[in-house]
Design a protein around this motif. Structure first.
Motif, PDB file in Angstrom:
ATOM      1  N   LEU A  87      18.159  27.904  27.352  1.00  0.00           N
ATOM      2  CA  LEU A  87      19.253  28.223  26.656  1.00  0.00           C
ATOM      3  C   LEU A  87      20.209  29.225  26.870  1.00  0.00           C
ATOM      4  O   LEU A  87      21.472  29.222  27.141  1.00  0.00           O
ATOM      5  CB  LEU A  87      18.994  27.949  25.006  1.00  0.00           C
ATOM      6  CG  LEU A  87      18.730  26.736  24.630  1.00  0.00           C
ATOM      7  CD1 LEU A  87      18.313  26.917  23.168  1.00  0.00           C
ATOM      8  CD2 LEU A  87      19.814  25.620  24.641  1.00  0.00           C
ATOM      9  N   ALA A  88      19.509  30.330  27.374  1.00  0.00           N
ATOM     10  CA  ALA A  88      20.342  31.458  27.763  1.00  0.00           C
ATOM     11  C   ALA A  88      21.070  31.102  29.207  1.00  0.00           C
ATOM     12  O   ALA A  88      22.198  31.495  29.324  1.00  0.00           O
ATOM     13  CB  ALA A  88      19.265  32.606  28.148  1.00  0.00           C
ATOM     14  N   ASP A  89      20.422  30.436  29.988  1.00  0.00           N
ATOM     15  CA  ASP A  89      21.115  29.992  31.201  1.00  0.00           C
ATOM     16  C   ASP A  89      22.229  28.900  30.900  1.00  0.00           C
ATOM     17  O   ASP A  89      23.350  29.344  31.396  1.00  0.00           O
ATOM     18  CB  ASP A  89      20.154  29.171  31.932  1.00  0.00           C
ATOM     19  CG  ASP A  89      20.698  28.823  33.323  1.00  0.00           C
ATOM     20  OD1 ASP A  89      21.458  29.376  33.936  1.00  0.00           O
ATOM     21  OD2 ASP A  89      20.211  27.506  33.834  1.00  0.00           O
ATOM     22  N   MET A  90      21.960  28.138  29.835  1.00  0.00           N
ATOM     23  CA  MET A  90      23.080  27.165  29.497  1.00  0.00           C
ATOM     24  C   MET A  90      24.359  27.893  28.775  1.00  0.00           C
ATOM     25  O   MET A  90      25.535  27.686  28.991  1.00  0.00           O
ATOM     26  CB  MET A  90      22.516  26.037  28.448  1.00  0.00           C
ATOM     27  CG  MET A  90      21.560  25.225  29.206  1.00  0.00           C
ATOM     28  SD  MET A  90      22.203  24.255  30.515  1.00  0.00           S
ATOM     29  CE  MET A  90      21.231  24.664  31.809  1.00  0.00           C
ATOM     30  N   LEU A  91      23.982  29.077  28.231  1.00  0.00           N
ATOM     31  CA  LEU A  91      25.151  30.039  27.466  1.00  0.00           C
ATOM     32  C   LEU A  91      25.967  30.722  28.434  1.00  0.00           C
ATOM     33  O   LEU A  91      27.068  30.566  28.753  1.00  0.00           O
ATOM     34  CB  LEU A  91      24.556  30.626  26.388  1.00  0.00           C
ATOM     35  CG  LEU A  91      24.152  29.979  25.159  1.00  0.00           C
ATOM     36  CD1 LEU A  91      23.036  31.198  24.317  1.00  0.00           C
ATOM     37  CD2 LEU A  91      25.356  29.769  24.149  1.00  0.00           C
ATOM     38  N   GLU A  92      25.222  31.242  29.423  1.00  0.00           N
ATOM     39  CA  GLU A  92      25.588  32.025  30.572  1.00  0.00           C
ATOM     40  C   GLU A  92      26.694  31.035  31.355  1.00  0.00           C
ATOM     41  O   GLU A  92      27.556  31.435  31.574  1.00  0.00           O
ATOM     42  CB  GLU A  92      24.809  32.312  31.357  1.00  0.00           C
ATOM     43  CG  GLU A  92      25.111  33.684  32.131  1.00  0.00           C
ATOM     44  CD  GLU A  92      23.849  34.266  32.941  1.00  0.00           C
ATOM     45  OE1 GLU A  92      22.926  34.461  32.329  1.00  0.00           O
ATOM     46  OE2 GLU A  92      23.962  34.368  34.369  1.00  0.00           O
ATOM     47  N   ARG A  93      26.490  29.962  31.516  1.00  0.00           N
ATOM     48  CA  ARG A  93      27.327  28.844  32.412  1.00  0.00           C
ATOM     49  C   ARG A  93      28.408  28.448  31.591  1.00  0.00           C
ATOM     50  O   ARG A  93      29.004  27.290  31.916  1.00  0.00           O
ATOM     51  CB  ARG A  93      26.304  27.761  32.919  1.00  0.00           C
ATOM     52  CG  ARG A  93      25.487  28.440  34.070  1.00  0.00           C
ATOM     53  CD  ARG A  93      24.169  27.542  34.476  1.00  0.00           C
ATOM     54  NE  ARG A  93      24.648  26.192  35.051  1.00  0.00           N
ATOM     55  CZ  ARG A  93      23.791  25.122  35.059  1.00  0.00           C
ATOM     56  NH1 ARG A  93      22.362  25.469  35.183  1.00  0.00           N
ATOM     57  NH2 ARG A  93      24.354  23.777  35.483  1.00  0.00           N
ATOM     58  N   GLY A  94      28.139  28.512  30.389  1.00  0.00           N
ATOM     59  CA  GLY A  94      29.454  27.908  29.394  1.00  0.00           C
ATOM     60  C   GLY A  94      29.150  26.583  28.951  1.00  0.00           C
ATOM     61  O   GLY A  94      29.964  26.048  28.396  1.00  0.00           O
ATOM     62  N   LEU A  95      27.959  26.013  29.237  1.00  0.00           N
ATOM     63  CA  LEU A  95      27.604  24.400  28.731  1.00  0.00           C
ATOM     64  C   LEU A  95      27.446  24.547  27.519  1.00  0.00           C
ATOM     65  O   LEU A  95      27.883  23.811  26.594  1.00  0.00           O
ATOM     66  CB  LEU A  95      26.651  24.026  29.723  1.00  0.00           C
ATOM     67  CG  LEU A  95      26.808  23.696  31.116  1.00  0.00           C
ATOM     68  CD1 LEU A  95      25.606  23.492  31.767  1.00  0.00           C
ATOM     69  CD2 LEU A  95      27.946  22.710  31.284  1.00  0.00           C
ATOM     70  N   ALA A  96      26.446  25.405  26.964  1.00  0.00           N
ATOM     71  CA  ALA A  96      26.181  25.747  25.610  1.00  0.00           C
ATOM     72  C   ALA A  96      27.244  26.930  25.062  1.00  0.00           C
ATOM     73  O   ALA A  96      27.510  27.832  25.777  1.00  0.00           O
ATOM     74  CB  ALA A  96      24.811  26.122  25.319  1.00  0.00           C
TER      75      ALA A  96
END
Ligand SMILES: Cc1cc2nc3c(=O)[nH]c(=O)nc-3n(C[C@H](O)[C@H](O)[C@H](O)COP(=O)(O)OP(=O)(O)OC[C@H]3O[C@@H](n4cnc5c(N)ncnc54)[C@H](O)[C@@H]3O)c2cc1C
Length: 488
Positions: free
Chosen positions: A320-329
């Protein structure tokens, strides 16, 4: 509710003599004729569809079912089989013109055998799904069918509708865990393949024909079902996401990030969530800030995490940290306890109840290839808004299976009568789009009476004729749940 023209059902009514014979088979406990006692069986879950029956028969054994069906066959009396009566397409609700029998499996609710080592359970058709989940769990096993109606729906109904639910993307639909069946055919003969076989290539696999047949080819009386090891380490997250494309990308990446343990992935939106908060007691927002799109994602491992190990939650956090960083989450929270996970699921499962309480709406149980969902969502909303500009879209569903309950609420304050003027055009537009996307107009709820005309419109003549040929071969008098799936 679609404006469906009832089929002509040329069968005989139940005479007093026949009623006496039925009574002799099932006794006092197995028969209801009083209008009040029959009402919960002749009205569907939504409360909007009302049917008719001369008698509700509740047999207690396969032999009793067989005797009743033989008797009805001799007298040309039609039968509507029913489990928990939670189906959403009117398959278990008799037509208003029905003058025959409604046969409820509710008294056939015994768990016959649990083979813990062999991972199978042998059960009667009237077992309530949640009871079977609990029995499996008490043996450290998982029955992975899970849906909002699990406290009332019955395994025979689940098999007859090939039910889907929230864990299909990992475990498959009901079809994937039925190993054997016992079925009373429309003639009253008992077709017995109640075996725990994973492999059996002795000619046509007829049990597949009864799965998803919505009671039109016979009455399922018993089943052997496969169960799985019970998950020991489960991580559940409530995730605010950018849009449906972000959902598809995240799910695709979650498969490998989780070591292929994604067991659920549900797309939810704000309109639906607000409805749940209005109508379902004890629900609240898991995240502090409001967003339009959300994912409810669950990863499950059958290996318990060792002391000091982060387990699934830690893996999910990294993802989820990765998804937040990429703006998907946009924001996310992982449940810290089983109670928190249950609270998240309550929001998802509360949609049907909230929808029922929240005024005029329509929902399309559709599927397309998962990667086509974002384009379908956009084009479907545009098509509906072209007909009714202030309609309120509410797409929800099992995105991992490409299955959405693609819903629309009436504009605020619109009466049901006014709404009904628009729904036929919206239905045609959405179903045409499903066809153009190579999708299905019924992903998991079936056809029943609700989608009879839609199936006739979209299925090819060859598809309908093939199904009718099977029906005629097994039920030449059209007595078993007539006028469901197609007209004869
Ligand atoms: C709140 C809610 C949430 C739901 N969520 C989901 C979901 O996520 N996924 C999903 O797939 N469905 C869902 N459903 C629909 C419904 O719960 C399922 O279709 C379920 O499998 C129906 O089981 P039942 O026992 O209630 O069957 P019924 O409604 O009694 O019957 C359904 C059909 O099966 C036939 N039938 C029933 N028992 C037998 C039998 N023993 N032999 C032969 N024919 C039989 C009936 O004639 C009818 O055609 C939901 C429904 C509700 C109300």
């Amino acid at each position: 509710m679609a404006d469906v023209i009832p089929p002509i059902i040329p069968t005989n009514p139940v005479t007093p003599e026949l009623l006496a014979q039925i009574h002799a088979i099932v006794g006092d406990r197995g028969i209801l004729t009083d209008a009040d006692a029959m009402a919960p069986f002749t009205r569907d879950w939504s409360g909007l569809r009302q049917g008719n029956a001369a008698v509700v028969v509740r047999p207690g054994s396969t032999e009793e079912v067989s005797a009743i069906v033989k008797l009805c066959n001799q007298h040309d009396v039609a039968i509507v089989p029913q489990g928990g009566n939670t189906g959403l397409m009117g398959g278990a609700t008799p037509w208003p013109a029905h003058t025959g029998v409604l046969l409820s499996l509710g008294r056939m609710n015994r768990v016959i055998d649990v083979d813990v080592e062999g991972f199978t359970m042998t059960v009667e058709a009237g077992c309530v799904l949640q009871t079977l989940q609990d029995v499996a769990s008490s043996h450290d096993r998982l029955l992975p069918l899970s849906l909002g109606a699990q406290g009332s729906c019955m395994i025979g109904g689940n098999i007859s509708t090939n039910a889907g639910g929230a864990q299909v993307l990992h475990y498959g639909t009901t079809r994937s865990f039925v190993l054997g069946l016992e079925v009373v055919l429309p003639s009253g003969e008992i077709w017995n393949k109640l075996r725990a076989l994973k492999k059996d290539n002795t000619g046509y696999d007829m049990k597949q024909m009864f799965i998803g047949a919505e009671g039109t080819l016979g009455i399922i009386t018993k089943a052997v079902i496969k169960v799985w090891p019970k998950p020991k380490d489960v991580a559940t997250a409530w995730i605010a996401i950018k849009d449906p494309q972000a959902a598809v990308t995240m799910l695709s990446e979650a498969h490998s990030a989780s070591d292929d343990t994604v067991t659920s992935c549900e797309l939810i939106n704000r309109t639906g969530i607000d409805g749940v908060f209005r109508h379902v007691h004890g629900t609240s927002d898991p995240l502090p800030h409001s967003s339009f799109w959300y994912l409810l994602m669950e990863w499950s491992s059958t290996r318990a995490k060792a002391d000091g190990e982060g387990g699934m939650a830690e893996k999910m956090e990294t993802f989820l940290a990765d998804m937040l960083e990429r703006g998907l989450a946009l924001d996310a929270v992982i449940a810290q306890s089983e109670a928190q996970a249950k609270a998240m699921w309550k929001i998802r499962e509360g949609h049907a109840e909230a929808g029922r309480a929240d005024g005029p709406a329509i929902s399309y149980d559709m599927s397309v290839a998962t990667t086509k969902i974002p384009a379908f969502v956009d084009q479907g909303i545009a098509a509906a808004k072209a007909i009714l500009p202030n309609i309120r879209p509410q797409p929800l569903g099992h995105i991992g299976d490409g299955n959405l309950h693609y819903g629309f609420r009436a504009p605020d304050g619109m009466t049901r009568e006014a709404w009904n003027q628009y729904t036929p055009a919206i239905t045609r537009a959405i179903n045409d789009l499903i066809r153009d996307f190579g999708g299905s107009i019924s992903a998991e709820h079936g056809i029943g009476q609700e989608k009879l005309d839609e199936l006739a419109h979209y299925a090819s003549p060859v598809e309908i004729a093939t199904m009718q040929a099977v029906k005629r071969a097994l039920d030449p008098k059209n007595l078993m749940n007539p006028g469901k799936i197609f007209r004869m």
